[in-house]
Scaffold this motif. Structure first.
Motif, PDB file in Angstrom:
ATOM      1  N   ASP A 103       0.751  -1.367   0.025  1.00  0.00           N
ATOM      2  CA  ASP A 103       0.086  -0.216  -0.076  1.00  0.00           C
ATOM      3  C   ASP A 103       0.669   1.309   0.062  1.00  0.00           C
ATOM      4  O   ASP A 103       0.906   2.359  -0.466  1.00  0.00           O
ATOM      5  CB  ASP A 103      -0.691   0.123   1.151  1.00  0.00           C
ATOM      6  CG  ASP A 103      -2.154  -0.927   1.000  1.00  0.00           C
ATOM      7  OD1 ASP A 103      -2.593  -1.011  -0.071  1.00  0.00           O
ATOM      8  OD2 ASP A 103      -2.740  -1.354   2.065  1.00  0.00           O
ATOM      9  N   ILE A 104       1.922   1.153   0.636  1.00  0.00           N
ATOM     10  CA  ILE A 104       2.789   2.356   0.924  1.00  0.00           C
ATOM     11  C   ILE A 104       3.647   2.730  -0.419  1.00  0.00           C
ATOM     12  O   ILE A 104       3.663   3.543  -0.885  1.00  0.00           O
ATOM     13  CB  ILE A 104       3.846   2.380   1.969  1.00  0.00           C
ATOM     14  CG1 ILE A 104       3.048   2.473   3.516  1.00  0.00           C
ATOM     15  CG2 ILE A 104       4.993   3.030   1.829  1.00  0.00           C
ATOM     16  CD1 ILE A 104       3.940   2.371   4.561  1.00  0.00           C
ATOM     17  N   GLU A 105       3.836   1.516  -0.899  1.00  0.00           N
ATOM     18  CA  GLU A 105       4.667   1.556  -2.255  1.00  0.00           C
ATOM     19  C   GLU A 105       3.983   2.393  -3.430  1.00  0.00           C
ATOM     20  O   GLU A 105       4.299   3.074  -4.299  1.00  0.00           O
ATOM     21  CB  GLU A 105       5.300   0.395  -2.673  1.00  0.00           C
ATOM     22  CG  GLU A 105       6.701   0.174  -1.885  1.00  0.00           C
ATOM     23  CD  GLU A 105       7.096  -1.301  -1.893  1.00  0.00           C
ATOM     24  OE1 GLU A 105       6.295  -2.241  -2.366  1.00  0.00           O
ATOM     25  OE2 GLU A 105       8.263  -1.813  -1.649  1.00  0.00           O
ATOM     26  N   ASP A 106       2.538   1.844  -3.268  1.00  0.00           N
ATOM     27  CA  ASP A 106       1.781   2.159  -4.319  1.00  0.00           C
ATOM     28  C   ASP A 106       1.325   3.823  -4.138  1.00  0.00           C
ATOM     29  O   ASP A 106       1.176   4.401  -5.142  1.00  0.00           O
ATOM     30  CB  ASP A 106       0.152   1.546  -4.311  1.00  0.00           C
ATOM     31  CG  ASP A 106       0.284   0.174  -4.616  1.00  0.00           C
ATOM     32  OD1 ASP A 106       1.387  -0.231  -5.372  1.00  0.00           O
ATOM     33  OD2 ASP A 106      -0.585  -0.734  -4.431  1.00  0.00           O
ATOM     34  N   SER A 107       1.110   4.169  -2.900  1.00  0.00           N
ATOM     35  CA  SER A 107       0.947   5.649  -2.630  1.00  0.00           C
ATOM     36  C   SER A 107       1.963   6.380  -2.990  1.00  0.00           C
ATOM     37  O   SER A 107       2.052   7.388  -3.228  1.00  0.00           O
ATOM     38  CB  SER A 107       0.789   5.652  -1.045  1.00  0.00           C
ATOM     39  OG  SER A 107      -0.416   4.883  -0.567  1.00  0.00           O
ATOM     40  N   LEU A 108       3.281   5.865  -2.654  1.00  0.00           N
ATOM     41  CA  LEU A 108       4.554   6.648  -3.096  1.00  0.00           C
ATOM     42  C   LEU A 108       4.544   6.877  -4.607  1.00  0.00           C
ATOM     43  O   LEU A 108       4.919   7.783  -4.937  1.00  0.00           O
ATOM     44  CB  LEU A 108       5.734   5.909  -2.647  1.00  0.00           C
ATOM     45  CG  LEU A 108       6.238   5.924  -1.282  1.00  0.00           C
ATOM     46  CD1 LEU A 108       7.266   5.133  -0.885  1.00  0.00           C
ATOM     47  CD2 LEU A 108       6.424   7.302  -0.772  1.00  0.00           C
ATOM     48  N   GLU A 110       1.940   6.993  -6.681  1.00  0.00           N
ATOM     49  CA  GLU A 110       0.929   8.177  -6.963  1.00  0.00           C
ATOM     50  C   GLU A 110       1.648   9.565  -6.742  1.00  0.00           C
ATOM     51  O   GLU A 110       1.520  10.347  -7.225  1.00  0.00           O
ATOM     52  CB  GLU A 110      -0.309   7.785  -6.074  1.00  0.00           C
ATOM     53  CG  GLU A 110      -1.101   7.002  -7.146  1.00  0.00           C
ATOM     54  CD  GLU A 110      -2.536   6.759  -6.571  1.00  0.00           C
ATOM     55  OE1 GLU A 110      -2.911   7.930  -6.104  1.00  0.00           O
ATOM     56  OE2 GLU A 110      -3.373   5.805  -6.592  1.00  0.00           O
ATOM     57  N   LEU A 111       2.122   9.554  -5.469  1.00  0.00           N
ATOM     58  CA  LEU A 111       2.623  10.956  -4.907  1.00  0.00           C
ATOM     59  C   LEU A 111       3.632  11.361  -5.889  1.00  0.00           C
ATOM     60  O   LEU A 111       3.756  12.639  -6.328  1.00  0.00           O
ATOM     61  CB  LEU A 111       3.113  10.815  -3.451  1.00  0.00           C
ATOM     62  CG  LEU A 111       1.837  10.920  -2.676  1.00  0.00           C
ATOM     63  CD1 LEU A 111       2.395  10.565  -1.195  1.00  0.00           C
ATOM     64  CD2 LEU A 111       1.285  12.235  -2.538  1.00  0.00           C
ATOM     65  N   ARG A 112       4.616  10.680  -6.236  1.00  0.00           N
ATOM     66  CA  ARG A 112       5.801  11.230  -7.013  1.00  0.00           C
ATOM     67  C   ARG A 112       5.261  11.336  -8.464  1.00  0.00           C
ATOM     68  O   ARG A 112       5.620  12.279  -9.046  1.00  0.00           O
ATOM     69  CB  ARG A 112       6.952   9.888  -7.321  1.00  0.00           C
ATOM     70  CG  ARG A 112       7.477   9.470  -5.793  1.00  0.00           C
ATOM     71  CD  ARG A 112       8.711   9.254  -6.252  1.00  0.00           C
ATOM     72  NE  ARG A 112       9.627   8.623  -4.914  1.00  0.00           N
ATOM     73  CZ  ARG A 112       9.493   7.488  -4.261  1.00  0.00           C
ATOM     74  NH1 ARG A 112       8.587   6.693  -4.745  1.00  0.00           N
ATOM     75  NH2 ARG A 112       9.903   7.427  -3.287  1.00  0.00           N
TER      76      ARG A 112
END
Lengths: 140, 140
Positions: A103-108, A110-112
């Motif tokens: 989940d965190i990697e996915d969020s990262l 998207e944020l990038r």
DNA sequence: CATAACGCTTACGTCAACGTCAAGCGCGAT
DNA sequence: ATCGCGCTTGACGTTGACGTAAGCGTTATG
């Protein structure tokens, strides 16, 4: 290497309040000794606090953290049954964290992407125009 | 591709209660349309719910999630100031998540170590002895 | 010796994120 | 027409994780 700590030292080191450390004690997460009334924290207590705070940061509840700490304490001197129980619990936490990591990697990602989009918009000069509120909007 | 969803469909798809979705609406995280009284969720609403739930899983508060959603909504049509504000906020979230990722990786290492230790103890036959509670402890 | 500075306990307060009723409306089926 | 189902809106309850205030004892410092 210091052997013991006051409550104040630990609050400063970890940026938590004394209330928090006492609360963790009430909840059975740590058990500092006493000199009279005063709490004396050992290196072991300090190590547990580090674990607690990290657990908190990754989203574990205090109940879950307590369970893990208990497992670390007891799975050595318990029987086979205790040990296998501990193993199962550890794997549960493992899987939970692995899901969370995804989940965190996915969020990262998207944020990038979002930040990159903003940056290229800026680079393309697409954002040099002032906002709607501009006082120069009618001139040109 | 389905265009709209009932509240019940979404609760089943994402395993949340209707109360939760209505609560998110009260908090301004989503804004489904109405057919009369009944809520009609669009694909956009659904996408936002996915973001909300993932944000929740990685430990963001609803307030933080709402802020991010708002940024996604508004940083396009706002002026330079809005956009740069959005960029800063995105980077804040980025750093928070990166720290969290490190915490998770550290926790994963420890958990794997603990599980490995248990496994080798078992393989070494160091755990074949029954527990303290054994009914055969006095025989031998 | 007074007054911080630090520590303690007890106990009520708070905030987020929902849960849990209660009571009512619309509507398709019996 | 009324039954039940799903949806609705309040409104109060709950849980976790502390905050905060009151009141008191001990140590240290000007």
């Amino acid at each position: 290497m210091q052997r013991t700590y006051t409550i104040r030292q630990l609050t400063k080191e970890f940026d938590v309040t004394a209330r928090t450390l006492r609360f963790y004690e009430d909840e059975g997460l740590i058990a500092p000794e006493r000199r009279g009334q005063t709490r004396i924290y050992s290196n072991r207590d300090r190590a547990r606090i580090i674990l607690i705070l990290r657990g908190r940061r990754v989203g574990f509840s205090l109940a879950e953290i307590r369970e893990i700490l208990d497992l670390y304490d007891t799975h050595h001197d318990g029987g086979v049954k205790q040990t296998l129980h501990a193993r199962r619990k550890f794997e549960e936490q493992l899987h939970k964290l692995e899901r969370q990591k995804v989940d965190i990697e996915d969020s990262l990602v998207e944020l990038r992407r979002a930040i990159g989009a903003i940056d290229s918009a800026i680079a393309d000069g697409k954002l040099t125009a002032p906002s709607v509120e501009s006082h120069r909007v009618a001139a040109e």
